[in-house]
Design an enzyme around this catalytic site. Sequence first.
Site, PDB file in Angstrom:
ATOM      1  N   SER A  89       0.426  -1.291  -0.191  1.00 54.42           N
ATOM      2  CA  SER A  89      -0.277  -0.302  -0.272  1.00 54.42           C
ATOM      3  C   SER A  89       1.241   1.281  -0.056  1.00 54.42           C
ATOM      4  O   SER A  89       2.365   1.525   0.487  1.00 54.42           O
ATOM      5  CB  SER A  89      -1.020  -0.181   1.172  1.00 54.42           C
ATOM      6  OG  SER A  89      -1.244   1.245   1.058  1.00 54.42           O
ATOM      7  N   GLU A 131      -0.031   3.653   1.565  1.00 52.02           N
ATOM      8  CA  GLU A 131      -0.016   4.198   3.204  1.00 52.02           C
ATOM      9  C   GLU A 131       1.871   3.677   3.843  1.00 52.02           C
ATOM     10  O   GLU A 131       1.804   4.867   5.091  1.00 52.02           O
ATOM     11  CB  GLU A 131      -0.693   3.169   3.491  1.00 52.02           C
ATOM     12  CG  GLU A 131      -2.007   4.126   3.664  1.00 52.02           C
ATOM     13  CD  GLU A 131      -2.480   5.207   4.602  1.00 52.02           C
ATOM     14  OE1 GLU A 131      -1.929   5.474   6.031  1.00 52.02           O
ATOM     15  OE2 GLU A 131      -3.117   5.769   4.587  1.00 52.02           O
ATOM     16  N   TYR A 135      -1.604  -0.638  10.932  1.00 47.66           N
ATOM     17  CA  TYR A 135      -1.831  -0.968   9.161  1.00 47.66           C
ATOM     18  C   TYR A 135      -0.516  -0.643   8.433  1.00 47.66           C
ATOM     19  O   TYR A 135       0.117  -1.612   8.070  1.00 47.66           O
ATOM     20  CB  TYR A 135      -2.862  -0.178   8.639  1.00 47.66           C
ATOM     21  CG  TYR A 135      -3.567  -0.887   7.280  1.00 47.66           C
ATOM     22  CD1 TYR A 135      -3.438  -1.019   6.678  1.00 47.66           C
ATOM     23  CD2 TYR A 135      -3.279   0.151   6.008  1.00 47.66           C
ATOM     24  CE1 TYR A 135      -3.999  -1.929   5.364  1.00 47.66           C
ATOM     25  CE2 TYR A 135      -3.123  -0.150   4.827  1.00 47.66           C
ATOM     26  CZ  TYR A 135      -3.525  -0.919   4.604  1.00 47.66           C
ATOM     27  OH  TYR A 135      -3.757  -1.300   3.288  1.00 47.66           O
TER      28      TYR A 135
HETATM   29  P1  NAP Z   1     -11.657  -4.501   1.411  1.00 48.80           P
HETATM   30  O1  NAP Z   1     -12.269  -3.775   0.850  1.00 48.80           O
HETATM   31  O2  NAP Z   1     -11.296  -4.070   3.053  1.00 48.80           O
HETATM   32  O3  NAP Z   1     -11.300  -6.119   1.314  1.00 48.80           O
HETATM   33  C1  NAP Z   1     -10.189  -6.544   2.627  1.00 48.80           C
HETATM   34  C2  NAP Z   1     -10.903  -7.974   2.335  1.00 48.80           C
HETATM   35  O4  NAP Z   1     -10.269  -8.687   3.390  1.00 48.80           O
HETATM   36  C3  NAP Z   1     -12.848  -8.737   2.155  1.00 48.80           C
HETATM   37  O5  NAP Z   1     -13.056  -9.192   1.879  1.00 48.80           O
HETATM   38  C4  NAP Z   1     -12.576  -9.191   4.304  1.00 48.80           C
HETATM   39  O6  NAP Z   1     -13.487  -9.757   4.565  1.00 48.80           O
HETATM   40  C5  NAP Z   1     -11.420 -10.213   4.112  1.00 48.80           C
HETATM   41  N1  NAP Z   1     -10.895  -9.486   5.342  1.00 48.80           N
HETATM   42  C6  NAP Z   1     -10.010  -8.997   6.752  1.00 48.80           C
HETATM   43  N2  NAP Z   1      -9.666 -10.074   7.074  1.00 48.80           N
HETATM   44  C7  NAP Z   1      -9.188 -11.141   7.366  1.00 48.80           C
HETATM   45  C8  NAP Z   1      -9.221 -12.043   8.134  1.00 48.80           C
HETATM   46  N3  NAP Z   1      -9.122 -11.952   8.851  1.00 48.80           N
HETATM   47  N4  NAP Z   1      -8.823 -13.547   7.358  1.00 48.80           N
HETATM   48  C9  NAP Z   1      -9.649 -12.893   5.828  1.00 48.80           C
HETATM   49  N5  NAP Z   1     -10.120 -12.359   5.565  1.00 48.80           N
HETATM   50  C10 NAP Z   1      -9.823 -10.915   5.513  1.00 48.80           C
HETATM   51  O7  NAP Z   1     -10.919  -3.849   0.738  1.00 48.80           O
HETATM   52  P2  NAP Z   1     -10.270  -3.991  -0.325  1.00 48.80           P
HETATM   53  O8  NAP Z   1     -10.005  -2.185  -1.233  1.00 48.80           O
HETATM   54  O9  NAP Z   1     -10.675  -4.936  -2.016  1.00 48.80           O
HETATM   55  O10 NAP Z   1      -8.548  -4.045  -0.569  1.00 48.80           O
HETATM   56  C11 NAP Z   1      -7.998  -5.449  -0.488  1.00 48.80           C
HETATM   57  C12 NAP Z   1      -6.115  -4.957  -0.268  1.00 48.80           C
HETATM   58  O11 NAP Z   1      -5.776  -4.148  -1.093  1.00 48.80           O
HETATM   59  C13 NAP Z   1      -6.057  -4.977   1.419  1.00 48.80           C
HETATM   60  O12 NAP Z   1      -5.186  -5.952   1.808  1.00 48.80           O
HETATM   61  C14 NAP Z   1      -5.911  -3.413   1.435  1.00 48.80           C
HETATM   62  O13 NAP Z   1      -5.463  -3.722   2.482  1.00 48.80           O
HETATM   63  C15 NAP Z   1      -4.567  -3.250  -0.286  1.00 48.80           C
HETATM   64  N6  NAP Z   1      -4.874  -2.288  -0.410  1.00 48.80           N
HETATM   65  C16 NAP Z   1      -6.050  -1.336  -1.567  1.00 48.80           C
HETATM   66  C17 NAP Z   1      -6.069  -0.143  -1.573  1.00 48.80           C
HETATM   67  C18 NAP Z   1      -7.732   0.336  -1.571  1.00 48.80           C
HETATM   68  O14 NAP Z   1      -7.103   1.664  -1.908  1.00 48.80           O
HETATM   69  N7  NAP Z   1      -7.729  -0.019  -2.023  1.00 48.80           N
HETATM   70  C19 NAP Z   1      -4.789   0.465  -1.486  1.00 48.80           C
HETATM   71  C20 NAP Z   1      -3.586  -0.556  -1.451  1.00 48.80           C
HETATM   72  C21 NAP Z   1      -4.035  -1.617  -0.897  1.00 48.80           C
HETATM   73  P3  NAP Z   1     -15.297  -9.110   4.603  1.00 48.80           P
HETATM   74  O15 NAP Z   1     -15.709  -8.411   3.786  1.00 48.80           O
HETATM   75  O16 NAP Z   1     -15.862 -10.350   5.703  1.00 48.80           O
HETATM   76  O17 NAP Z   1     -14.209  -7.897   6.049  1.00 48.80           O
HETATM   77  O1  G4F Z   2     -10.117   6.867   2.580  1.00 50.21           O
HETATM   78  P1  G4F Z   2      -9.190   6.674   4.172  1.00 50.21           P
HETATM   79  O2  G4F Z   2     -10.682   6.190   5.050  1.00 50.21           O
HETATM   80  O3  G4F Z   2      -8.301   5.522   3.295  1.00 50.21           O
HETATM   81  P2  G4F Z   2      -7.024   6.094   3.537  1.00 50.21           P
HETATM   82  O4  G4F Z   2      -7.352   6.199   5.102  1.00 50.21           O
HETATM   83  O5  G4F Z   2      -5.831   6.902   2.363  1.00 50.21           O
HETATM   84  O6  G4F Z   2      -6.872   4.647   3.017  1.00 50.21           O
HETATM   85  C1  G4F Z   2      -6.768   4.334   1.639  1.00 50.21           C
HETATM   86  O7  G4F Z   2      -5.980   3.339   0.961  1.00 50.21           O
HETATM   87  C2  G4F Z   2      -4.864   2.677   1.717  1.00 50.21           C
HETATM   88  C3  G4F Z   2      -3.889   3.587   0.286  1.00 50.21           C
HETATM   89  O8  G4F Z   2      -2.794   4.408   0.077  1.00 50.21           O
HETATM   90  C4  G4F Z   2      -5.217   1.997   1.476  1.00 50.21           C
HETATM   91  F1  G4F Z   2      -3.891   1.526   1.784  1.00 50.21           F
HETATM   92  C5  G4F Z   2      -6.175   1.784   2.864  1.00 50.21           C
HETATM   93  O9  G4F Z   2      -6.976   0.443   2.905  1.00 50.21           O
HETATM   94  C6  G4F Z   2      -7.126   2.567   2.651  1.00 50.21           C
HETATM   95  O10 G4F Z   2      -7.745   2.015   1.259  1.00 50.21           O
HETATM   96  O11 G4F Z   2      -9.049   8.418   4.333  1.00 50.21           O
HETATM   97  C7  G4F Z   2      -8.410   8.883   3.630  1.00 50.21           C
HETATM   98  C8  G4F Z   2      -8.408  10.567   3.739  1.00 50.21           C
HETATM   99  C9  G4F Z   2      -8.230   9.806   5.156  1.00 50.21           C
HETATM  100  O12 G4F Z   2      -6.696  11.323   5.239  1.00 50.21           O
HETATM  101  C10 G4F Z   2      -8.567  10.443   6.268  1.00 50.21           C
HETATM  102  O13 G4F Z   2      -8.557  10.962   7.375  1.00 50.21           O
HETATM  103  O14 G4F Z   2      -9.092  10.870   4.390  1.00 50.21           O
HETATM  104  C11 G4F Z   2      -9.041  11.514   5.913  1.00 50.21           C
HETATM  105  N1  G4F Z   2     -10.995  11.448   6.095  1.00 50.21           N
HETATM  106  C12 G4F Z   2     -11.548  12.832   5.894  1.00 50.21           C
HETATM  107  N2  G4F Z   2     -12.796  12.636   7.101  1.00 50.21           N
HETATM  108  C13 G4F Z   2     -11.699  10.459   6.895  1.00 50.21           C
HETATM  109  C14 G4F Z   2     -12.813  10.959   7.147  1.00 50.21           C
HETATM  110  N3  G4F Z   2     -11.488   9.087   6.322  1.00 50.21           N
HETATM  111  C15 G4F Z   2     -12.919   8.117   6.275  1.00 50.21           C
HETATM  112  N4  G4F Z   2     -12.432   6.694   6.484  1.00 50.21           N
HETATM  113  N5  G4F Z   2     -13.520   9.071   7.169  1.00 50.21           N
HETATM  114  C16 G4F Z   2     -13.952  10.197   7.174  1.00 50.21           C
HETATM  115  O15 G4F Z   2     -14.965  10.534   8.306  1.00 50.21           O
END
Ligand code: NAP
Ligand code: G4F
Length: 329
Positions: free
Chosen positions: A125, A127, A149
Amino acid sequence: MKTAIITGITGQDGSYLAEFLLNKGYFVVGLKRRTSSICTDRIDSFYDHANFKLRYYNLNDSGCFYRLLLEYKPQEIYNLAAQSHVKVSFETPEETVNAVAMGPLRQLEAIRAVDPTIRFYQASSSEMFGVNPDAPYNEESRLMPASPYACAKVFAHNLVNNYRESYGLHASSGILFNHESPRRGETFVTRKITMAAAKIQLGFQDKLYLGNLDAKRDWGFAGDYVEAMWLMLQQETPEDYVISTGETYSVKAFLESVFETARLDIEKHVEIDPSLFRPQEVPYLLGDSSKAKKKLGWKPKIKFKELAAMMYSYDIKRIRELAFEPKGE
Ligand code: NAP
Ligand code: G4F
């Protein structure tokens, strides 16, 4: 026919990747943890596909993973499962780190023992760059994680590199910047905004409470990003790649874009809630995905404005249907 295992199948990325691989003719084994409500909304469209199988798995469960490898003999594994919410990771650090860091360790050990030719994708990520002041970030940029995380993701990222070097595994990490879609989890900020705008527009909600509006993110479309995951595993040599759009926008800009489309007044409907701020914030993320462009031939198709409009139009349609559809006899 190739077989792929996807962990985190019920998540945003799991569902897009499964559709992508099924279209390519793969047999896909999707792994889901047990939950008290069934929660298969994102995978209902392919649940009954002849080449799809849903099985239980938890990132804590090594034995289960070994058995799945022996049973399905996959050529590719995509590890997408994680407790993926950054703010929640401050509240449940131990559970987060156990899943995010130890999960991939258990999987890599199983691959090494059962079949070291299996190709492995790890969901790293942006992050991980955290508070590094020197953006834009590429594969060489310093990792300065700023949450439990992100610390756990750094561990897993380093481990993938270590297993690649030590044991010759075909293991790659995709350092993905934020990617969103109509399937984005409802507590991430983009989806929280598009859902609230739709509900306010239809009269079901009045206020939207948000935290830090100044943070900037490099936001892309999840459907574009899963293609990059697949491309990484098709390369002869395993490597890590940054996947991003190369543009960064604030949370405020996303809010303004959606509220403009919805013709809503931010002043009237949005309030700042200090409890939504994080103990430590990542203020600015911007990626440089030149390597992916050059080596994988990958580039994003959907950019910021189109993404915001796509998410809002999905939510308004869905909420309208849910609220006003005929309830039967
Ligand atoms: P997501 O929508 O939160 O999906 C996460 C998945 O992991 C869900 O199916 C969840 O199951 C499952 N999970 C959580 N805890 C688990 C456990 N203990 N054992 C088995 N399964 C578990 O995340 P996403 O946005 O698709 O992201 C996919 C991956 O990319 C994650 O590893 C995330 O950290 C990483 N990532 C995401 C982003 C982004 O912007 N989306 C960016 C960089 C990296 P439930 O449905 O039961 O909760
Ligand atoms: O949407 P967010 O919660 O995503 P964040 O923290 O960037 O993380 C996501 O992207 C990562 C990749 O860079 C992944 F690894 C991670 O698994 C996840 O998918 O927050 C985005 C921004 C943050 O700066 C947060 O402080 O939005 C700001 N924010 C402001 N108000 C909020 C809110 N975030 C959330 N979730 N909820 C709010 O009400």
